[in-house]
Scaffold this motif. Structure first.
Motif, short mmCIF file in Angstrom:
data_model
loop_
_atom_site.label_atom_id
_atom_site.label_comp_id
_atom_site.label_asym_id
_atom_site.label_seq_id
_atom_site.Cartn_x
_atom_site.Cartn_y
_atom_site.Cartn_z
N UNK A 182 6.02 11.68 -20.40
CA UNK A 182 7.10 11.83 -21.35
C UNK A 182 6.70 12.92 -22.35
N UNK A 183 7.61 13.86 -22.59
CA UNK A 183 7.32 14.98 -23.48
C UNK A 183 7.40 14.59 -24.95
N UNK A 184 6.97 15.53 -25.77
CA UNK A 184 6.96 15.26 -27.21
C UNK A 184 8.37 15.12 -27.77
N UNK A 185 9.33 15.88 -27.23
CA UNK A 185 10.70 15.78 -27.73
C UNK A 185 11.32 14.42 -27.42
N UNK A 186 11.06 13.91 -26.22
CA UNK A 186 11.59 12.59 -25.87
C UNK A 186 10.93 11.51 -26.72
N UNK A 187 9.64 11.66 -26.96
CA UNK A 187 8.92 10.69 -27.79
C UNK A 187 9.47 10.70 -29.21
N UNK A 188 9.68 11.90 -29.76
CA UNK A 188 10.21 12.02 -31.11
C UNK A 188 11.62 11.44 -31.19
N UNK A 189 12.43 11.74 -30.18
CA UNK A 189 13.79 11.19 -30.14
C UNK A 189 13.79 9.68 -30.11
N UNK A 190 12.88 9.12 -29.32
CA UNK A 190 12.77 7.66 -29.25
C UNK A 190 12.36 7.08 -30.59
N UNK A 191 11.41 7.73 -31.26
CA UNK A 191 10.95 7.23 -32.56
C UNK A 191 12.06 7.29 -33.61
#
Length: 50
Positions: A1-10
């Motif tokens: 999972x990329x950083x953008x998806x992780x940030x979006x999830x957070x």
């Protein structure tokens, strides 16, 4: 999972937790009003800085 998806999830999780907190405190109306005001402000700024 990329950083953008992780940030979006957070961000999604933080918004969800804020909603739960507002329900517990009984301030749902105030939260909804602030969200709508923020969206309106964002739209106006987007139009201004095109």
């Amino acid at each position: 999972m990329g950083i953008n998806k992780t940030r979006g999830f957070l961000y999604w999780l933080a918004r969800l937790l804020g909603d739960v907190s507002a329900v517990k405190k009984g301030t749902v109306g105030k939260r909804v009003a602030r969200r709508l005001a923020g969206r309106a402000t964002g739209k106006m700024l987007r139009k201004l800085f095109r």
